[in-house]
Design a protein around this motif. Structure first.
Motif, PDB file in Angstrom:
ATOM      1  N   LYS A  16      36.798 -17.648  41.398  1.00  0.00           N
ATOM      2  CA  LYS A  16      35.694 -16.759  40.991  1.00  0.00           C
ATOM      3  C   LYS A  16      34.370 -17.490  40.777  1.00  0.00           C
ATOM      4  O   LYS A  16      33.309 -16.933  41.039  1.00  0.00           O
ATOM      5  CB  LYS A  16      36.060 -15.916  39.755  1.00  0.00           C
ATOM      6  N   GLU A  39      30.827 -17.574  30.974  1.00  0.00           N
ATOM      7  CA  GLU A  39      31.374 -17.484  29.620  1.00  0.00           C
ATOM      8  C   GLU A  39      32.699 -18.227  29.559  1.00  0.00           C
ATOM      9  O   GLU A  39      33.471 -18.154  30.519  1.00  0.00           O
ATOM     10  CB  GLU A  39      31.598 -16.030  29.225  1.00  0.00           C
ATOM     11  N   ARG A  74      29.774 -15.355  22.972  1.00  0.00           N
ATOM     12  CA  ARG A  74      29.289 -14.173  23.712  1.00  0.00           C
ATOM     13  C   ARG A  74      28.091 -13.516  23.044  1.00  0.00           C
ATOM     14  O   ARG A  74      27.141 -13.112  23.725  1.00  0.00           O
ATOM     15  CB  ARG A  74      30.434 -13.155  23.849  1.00  0.00           C
ATOM     16  N   ARG A  96      33.032 -14.580  34.157  1.00  0.00           N
ATOM     17  CA  ARG A  96      33.806 -14.089  33.001  1.00  0.00           C
ATOM     18  C   ARG A  96      32.901 -13.386  31.985  1.00  0.00           C
ATOM     19  O   ARG A  96      31.767 -13.786  31.756  1.00  0.00           O
ATOM     20  CB  ARG A  96      34.567 -15.199  32.257  1.00  0.00           C
ATOM     21  N   THR A 101      38.496 -11.779  27.365  1.00  0.00           N
ATOM     22  CA  THR A 101      39.008 -11.731  25.984  1.00  0.00           C
ATOM     23  C   THR A 101      40.163 -10.738  25.900  1.00  0.00           C
ATOM     24  O   THR A 101      41.173 -10.976  25.234  1.00  0.00           O
ATOM     25  CB  THR A 101      37.884 -11.303  25.010  1.00  0.00           C
ATOM     26  N   TYR A 104      43.141 -12.642  27.907  1.00  0.00           N
ATOM     27  CA  TYR A 104      43.655 -13.895  27.324  1.00  0.00           C
ATOM     28  C   TYR A 104      44.047 -13.723  25.852  1.00  0.00           C
ATOM     29  O   TYR A 104      45.154 -14.059  25.462  1.00  0.00           O
ATOM     30  CB  TYR A 104      42.625 -15.025  27.442  1.00  0.00           C
TER      31      TYR A 104
HETATM   32  P1  TMP Z   1      36.578 -21.026  32.966  1.00  0.00           P
HETATM   33  O1  TMP Z   1      37.665 -22.019  33.211  1.00  0.00           O
HETATM   34  O2  TMP Z   1      36.599 -19.852  33.884  1.00  0.00           O
HETATM   35  O3  TMP Z   1      35.233 -21.635  32.817  1.00  0.00           O
HETATM   36  O4  TMP Z   1      36.900 -20.336  31.536  1.00  0.00           O
HETATM   37  C1  TMP Z   1      37.201 -21.071  30.430  1.00  0.00           C
HETATM   38  C2  TMP Z   1      38.515 -20.680  29.840  1.00  0.00           C
HETATM   39  O5  TMP Z   1      38.305 -19.769  28.760  1.00  0.00           O
HETATM   40  C3  TMP Z   1      39.522 -20.011  30.762  1.00  0.00           C
HETATM   41  O6  TMP Z   1      40.772 -20.633  30.530  1.00  0.00           O
HETATM   42  C4  TMP Z   1      39.581 -18.589  30.286  1.00  0.00           C
HETATM   43  C5  TMP Z   1      39.216 -18.698  28.833  1.00  0.00           C
HETATM   44  N1  TMP Z   1      38.595 -17.518  28.233  1.00  0.00           N
HETATM   45  C6  TMP Z   1      39.278 -16.822  27.243  1.00  0.00           C
HETATM   46  O7  TMP Z   1      40.415 -17.152  26.903  1.00  0.00           O
HETATM   47  N2  TMP Z   1      38.658 -15.761  26.643  1.00  0.00           N
HETATM   48  C7  TMP Z   1      37.384 -15.371  26.968  1.00  0.00           C
HETATM   49  O8  TMP Z   1      36.865 -14.415  26.391  1.00  0.00           O
HETATM   50  C8  TMP Z   1      36.687 -16.114  27.995  1.00  0.00           C
HETATM   51  C9  TMP Z   1      35.286 -15.720  28.368  1.00  0.00           C
HETATM   52  C10 TMP Z   1      37.330 -17.176  28.593  1.00  0.00           C
END
Ligand code: TMP
Length: 206
Positions: A16, A39, A74, A96, A101, A104
């Motif tokens: 992505k 994010e 955020r 993201r 949120t 995850y």
């Molecule tokens: P990224 O690897 O896409 O930069 O995202 C960072 C990590 O954060 C990815 O493992 C997903 C996680 N994440 C959450 O758990 N909750 C959230 O709200 C966001 C925005 C990212």
């Protein structure tokens, strides 16, 4: 006219970030002004929170702390960058946003959906993406693209954890068909980009 708020979602290794960048390059070639951001992250305060969240040394972090930190990142990002940029008429492409949120911390960490909804509404100042691209990919393929030695705190979670994330993204996307567009992430990067553009131009006025 207010800019459009475009978000990208998906599991680790789905591609992505590459697609968000390719879309922003397309906008720039079309002489359309755009902010490419991510994010957790964006402005300096949010980037500092990002480093706490992804730091492998923070293995003791509990799920409630995690959801509050993602939300803190955020709210700063939304107030300082996203809303002012949209109001100036620029488009915002965000790698993201709150659907992460929900997937995850909500589905995988099992925090109650009602609580997630309240916190994310509060942290996003009720901003809603105009369109969200879910780059869907089997977990096995996504995880195989991550370098084990550089994997961050979330990337090191189990395959079952990431499977819950993928299932949750698909469920959210089916629930909110109007906003979501599911893209097959197993295709070539060029084909994924073409699919994204086709759907974007069909669905919203840029
Ligand atoms: P990224 O690897 O896409 O930069 O995202 C960072 C990590 O954060 C990815 O493992 C997903 C996680 N994440 C959450 O758990 N909750 C959230 O709200 C966001 C925005 C990212």
């Amino acid at each position: 006219m207010r800019g459009k708020f475009i978000t990208f979602e998906g599991i680790e290794g789905c591609g992505k970030s590459t697609q968000a960048r390719l879309l922003s390059e397309y906008f720039k070639n079309e002489k359309k002004k755009v902010l490419l951001t991510r994010e957790p992250g964006g402005p300096p305060i949010s980037e500092k929170i990002r480093s706490i969240l992804l730091d492998n040394e923070n293995s003791e972090m509990v799920a409630r702390t995690e959801v509050l930190l993602y939300s803190a990142s955020r709210s700063q990002h939304t107030a300082e960058w996203i809303i002012p940029t949209l109001e100036r008429g620029l488009h915002v492409i965000c790698d993201r946003y709150y659907d992460s949120t929900r997937a995850y911390q909500g589905a995988a960490r099992k925090i109650d959906r009602k609580i997630i909804d309240i916190i994310t509404t509060f942290a996003s100042f009720e901003q809603k993406p105009d369109i969200t691209f879910l780059i869907d990919l089997p977990v096995k393929i996504g995880l195989s693209r991550i370098m084990k030695h550089t994997a961050d705190r979330l990337e090191r979670e189990s395959t079952e954890f990431h499977q819950k994330v993928r299932d949750a993204f698909l469920e959210i996307a089916y629930r909110e068909k109007q906003r979501f567009c599911i893209i097959d992430g197993a295709q070539s990067k060029e084909k994924i980009h073409d699919d994204i553009l086709e759907n974007l131009l069909k669905r919203i006025e840029i």
